[in-house]
Scaffold this active site. Sequence first.
Site, PDB file in Angstrom:
ATOM      1  N   ARG A  98     -58.737 -24.410 -10.545  1.00 21.59           N
ATOM      2  CA  ARG A  98     -60.062 -25.019 -10.792  1.00 21.59           C
ATOM      3  C   ARG A  98     -60.372 -25.381  -9.195  1.00 21.59           C
ATOM      4  NH1 ARG A  98     -59.067 -29.092 -15.644  1.00 21.59           N
ATOM      5  NH2 ARG A  98     -57.738 -27.729 -17.128  1.00 21.59           N
ATOM      6  N   GLU A 169     -67.216 -21.436 -19.940  1.00 25.43           N
ATOM      7  CA  GLU A 169     -67.445 -22.917 -20.157  1.00 25.43           C
ATOM      8  C   GLU A 169     -67.934 -23.182 -18.769  1.00 25.43           C
ATOM      9  OE1 GLU A 169     -66.404 -27.330 -22.141  1.00 25.43           O
ATOM     10  OE2 GLU A 169     -65.109 -25.998 -20.822  1.00 25.43           O
TER      11      GLU A 169
HETATM   12  C1  8ZB Z   1     -61.727 -32.302 -20.123  1.00 25.36           C
HETATM   13  C2  8ZB Z   1     -60.626 -31.655 -21.113  1.00 25.36           C
HETATM   14  C3  8ZB Z   1     -59.608 -32.723 -21.472  1.00 25.36           C
HETATM   15  C4  8ZB Z   1     -58.870 -32.304 -22.720  1.00 25.36           C
HETATM   16  C5  8ZB Z   1     -56.857 -30.928 -22.944  1.00 25.36           C
HETATM   17  C6  8ZB Z   1     -56.417 -32.499 -22.461  1.00 25.36           C
HETATM   18  C7  8ZB Z   1     -57.783 -33.179 -22.845  1.00 25.36           C
HETATM   19  C8  8ZB Z   1     -56.122 -29.957 -20.771  1.00 25.36           C
HETATM   20  C9  8ZB Z   1     -54.940 -28.291 -21.474  1.00 25.36           C
HETATM   21  C10 8ZB Z   1     -55.271 -29.172 -22.767  1.00 25.36           C
HETATM   22  C11 8ZB Z   1     -54.106 -27.842 -24.030  1.00 25.36           C
HETATM   23  C12 8ZB Z   1     -53.910 -27.220 -21.977  1.00 25.36           C
HETATM   24  N1  8ZB Z   1     -56.162 -29.995 -22.122  1.00 25.36           N
HETATM   25  N2  8ZB Z   1     -55.143 -28.695 -20.653  1.00 25.36           N
HETATM   26  N3  8ZB Z   1     -54.812 -28.675 -23.928  1.00 25.36           N
HETATM   27  N4  8ZB Z   1     -53.520 -27.042 -23.193  1.00 25.36           N
HETATM   28  N5  8ZB Z   1     -53.394 -26.299 -20.950  1.00 25.36           N
HETATM   29  O1  8ZB Z   1     -58.148 -31.095 -22.206  1.00 25.36           O
HETATM   30  O2  8ZB Z   1     -55.282 -32.692 -23.249  1.00 25.36           O
HETATM   31  O3  8ZB Z   1     -57.554 -33.322 -24.359  1.00 25.36           O
END
Ligand code: 8ZB
Length: 482
Positions: A98, A169
Amino acid sequence: MELTNKKIELPDFLAEREQVLTTWPTGKDVKFADGVKYQESLPEHKRFAAVLKKADAEGKTLSQPRAGVALVDEHIALLQGLQTACDLLPSTIDAYTRLNRYEESAKGIAKSREAGTSLLNGFPAVNHGLAECRRVVEAVDKPVQVRHGTPDARLLAEITLAGGFSAYEGGGISYNIPYAKKVSLEKSIRDWQYCDRLVGLYEEHGVRINREPFGPLSGTLVPPFISHSVAIIEGLLALEQGVRSITVGYGQVGNMVQDIAAIRALRELADEYFRAAGFDDFELTTVFHQWMGGFPENEAMAFSVISWGGAVAGLSGATKVIVKTPHEARGIPTMEANRAGLNATRQILNMVQDQVFPNSDALAFEVELIKREVRAVMSKVFELGNGDIAVGTVRAFEAGVIDVPFAPAACNAGKLLPVRDNHGAVRVFEAGQVPLPEDVLTLHRDLINERARAEGREPSFQMVVDDIYAISKSTLIGRPAK
Ligand code: 8ZB
């Protein structure tokens, strides 16, 4: 280059593209015609836009998790494990990618191999490259979207779209303001015009790619009119570059009436603004994000937050819902926790499927309020840009006309302070320079005062802080201890 909301000329795009594709070795494998051919080979049920369109026509709400790990085989196993519990698949990209720090993603991949477990917080699609992305897409039976948080996502878009991902996205505002400290809005908007132009080029060759601005922004008590304004602007910017399938998004605030009103207002406003700008051949859908703020650590309590989000997503008529997991308070979820969140959500989506949330004065009032607020912001943005929405957006952030609460970006004013009212709806406590009509500001103030009286305290920053932690401590509103 002067920023403007004009479709990028093809020769300019192609010249920039040559440079984009040389920023990391895997870029050289990308050939546009081959990407189109590959996208055309995908069956209908693996085309993101087609699946969304069908669900929308049938009045169904689809479910989608977040998921991504460092290594390709593990990522495939993860998505295969999730796909029987959801409708749409993600590939969540790691934080180094990112930030365009591909050397560090490379180290993370190597160390993950040694450790036998993922040491990155997502799937490093750029490092793995085109052929490995296709291996992911071919190994699953649902449409796959790229989900990330990248201010300059040009190379990632090139590789993943040629790699068969059919949705992407992000946006120049929504992947800058909540994610970066010092990337200029001029640059992130311009770099996202490139991504949208690339999608537009696929569209010109008959391939539909879905685009989704990131709705929740900072995920922290964002008033609906702020995130709606950003979603509409990013939609307009995308349409100009040739995008045709757009999913506008919103993060649950937790007050049922405000949340249902928000999804209605979002769809109606986006449609209205897109048509007013001269577009009529777009496919518009909506996404509802389950609560994006702090979660309870207790897993039973987390399931309750998840299920409430699922219920309201379904009742709001959103086309899809992004699902949280019982591990939210702790970090990246296991596949099992992710499946559990999806199962809880599917159960409640099914149970509300045939229910209709009754129209009421309260609902109509919230829809109208959000619409008036968005129109006030949008007309100022157009005015500041002399009709150019890209220019107007940069100036609007400079002036604090759009102000995202609790966002890290230096170019965001950070003067607007939200707080919940006595029923848990998010209202504006301090407006900063956001141009809400006087009677609207008075309404917000009165609603906040009603809460303050009920709690026997003055509205204050402490009240805001209490609200930020409330849900993780099991209530919606951060009331003082009795
Ligand atoms: C802005 C988004 C945040 C959310 C989840 C976080 C939070 C981020 C991963 C993921 C599963 C990943 N999140 N990276 N969930 N696998 N590699 O995005 O926990 O809820």
